[in-house]
Design an enzyme around this catalytic site. Sequence first.
Site, PDB file in Angstrom:
ATOM      1  N   GLN A  72     108.538  58.582  44.612  1.00 51.18           N
ATOM      2  CA  GLN A  72     108.258  59.869  45.263  1.00 51.18           C
ATOM      3  C   GLN A  72     107.540  60.841  44.331  1.00 51.18           C
ATOM      4  O   GLN A  72     106.977  61.829  44.805  1.00 51.18           O
ATOM      5  CB  GLN A  72     109.542  60.486  45.800  1.00 51.18           C
ATOM      6  CG  GLN A  72     110.501  60.996  44.741  1.00 51.18           C
ATOM      7  CD  GLN A  72     111.834  61.472  45.330  1.00 51.18           C
ATOM      8  OE1 GLN A  72     112.728  60.684  45.612  1.00 51.18           O
ATOM      9  NE2 GLN A  72     111.964  62.782  45.516  1.00 51.18           N
ATOM     10  N   CYS A 128     112.653  62.773  49.088  1.00 47.74           N
ATOM     11  CA  CYS A 128     113.513  61.580  49.132  1.00 47.74           C
ATOM     12  C   CYS A 128     113.908  61.246  50.559  1.00 47.74           C
ATOM     13  O   CYS A 128     114.024  60.077  50.912  1.00 47.74           O
ATOM     14  CB  CYS A 128     114.774  61.856  48.328  1.00 47.74           C
ATOM     15  SG  CYS A 128     115.731  63.232  48.994  1.00 47.74           S
ATOM     16  N   HIS A 187     120.362  64.073  47.568  1.00 48.74           N
ATOM     17  CA  HIS A 187     119.366  63.013  47.450  1.00 48.74           C
ATOM     18  C   HIS A 187     119.553  61.977  48.554  1.00 48.74           C
ATOM     19  O   HIS A 187     120.679  61.592  48.854  1.00 48.74           O
ATOM     20  CB  HIS A 187     119.492  62.360  46.063  1.00 48.74           C
ATOM     21  CG  HIS A 187     118.365  61.457  45.712  1.00 48.74           C
ATOM     22  ND1 HIS A 187     117.043  61.760  45.962  1.00 48.74           N
ATOM     23  CD2 HIS A 187     118.347  60.233  45.116  1.00 48.74           C
ATOM     24  CE1 HIS A 187     116.280  60.767  45.540  1.00 48.74           C
ATOM     25  NE2 HIS A 187     117.045  59.828  45.029  1.00 48.74           N
ATOM     26  N   ASN A 245     116.371  53.186  45.431  1.00 44.62           N
ATOM     27  CA  ASN A 245     115.964  54.560  45.154  1.00 44.62           C
ATOM     28  C   ASN A 245     114.439  54.665  45.283  1.00 44.62           C
ATOM     29  O   ASN A 245     113.752  53.655  45.523  1.00 44.62           O
ATOM     30  CB  ASN A 245     116.444  54.954  43.744  1.00 44.62           C
ATOM     31  CG  ASN A 245     116.542  56.455  43.561  1.00 44.62           C
ATOM     32  OD1 ASN A 245     116.067  57.235  44.389  1.00 44.62           O
ATOM     33  ND2 ASN A 245     117.132  56.869  42.455  1.00 44.62           N
TER      34      ASN A 245
END
Length: 339
Positions: free
Chosen positions: A140, A146, A282, A303
């Site tokens: 990102q 996110c 997140h 992630n």
Amino acid sequence: MASNQCLWLALLVLGVSASGVASRTIISKVPMSVRHELWMAQFGRVYKDATEKELRFKIFKDNVEYIESVNNEGNRKYKLGINHFTDLTKEEFKATHTGFRPSKTAPKKATGVFRYENVTAVPATLDWRTKGAVTPIKDQGQCGCCWAFSAVAATEGITKISKGKLISLSEQELVDCDTEEDEGCNGGLMDDAFEFIIQNRGLTTESNYPYKAADGTCNSKKESSHVATISGYEDVPANSESSLLKAVVNQPISVAIDASGPDFQHYSSGVFTGECDTELDHGVTAIGYGKTSDGTKYWLVKNSWGTSWGENGYIRMERDVDAAEGLCGIAMQASYPTA
Ligand SMILES: *[C@@H]1O[C@H](CO)[C@@H](O)[C@H](O)[C@H]1NC(C)=O
């Protein structure tokens, strides 16, 4: 400085091929300023002037000392490591690399149905990557979106499972076009993204609408070219890791976590057991689960911080903890799109 640096570089190269202990000894003897230079070269970091460099050096030094002190304690199930975030303070890090934030108005409610509530067939371990339902790790960058990466990863997963094709989908389309509730690089919510995808009748591909790591104007022509659609979304009942498990068995799941702690920023490998709080900031994606040889159960989490962070971009987070919210609040706001 230049010749000195070459020497240290040679020592470091030597260190890598030596045993782990020897290599650590050599590295710890290298002056921190040289380690910072080497790190800058490794990650292509350029500072605008000497003042900025001095400031970044201090942060780098503090972080490296913290990383080494935690690792030297030797009593944790995870290791920290130097990565591309090592010159950022935790405040800066949180401000630019997370981005889960409740919407301005009350979040739209999912249907209230949890289609997986009666699931009983739960394998001991599961990894959606091995079933081809997970695209490669994305990054990102310095944009707090996110939420878009999490929603896209879950949508990529259900698309593969229902249609048999893994297609990398566009986060930038969400950043640029899903602006009614979500706020691009300033944050958003996965459920609002699912809502947008439904209203928009789908998402386009990553290659058609590539990621820019910045807010932009919606390209309506690209926006209208859909390759993947969802029909709805559902929330996993909150504060129940057993419900989350039933969901993850069936598809990759969007989860919100508290990722603002320093150990999360510097996580390198192993099963993460905290420190973290439950102030969700997140969005990531639970793509499986398992258990280590010492019996520690974990969630396998994708992630969106590139492959230099964690285990090639993934983190294993402790599963079935005492708190109902799950570690870092992972069981608090899980949700998924439906085919
Ligand atoms: C789960 O089982 C109960 C009892 O049979 C039933 O009432 C419920 O509708 C089932 N839930 C789903 C989502 O199928």
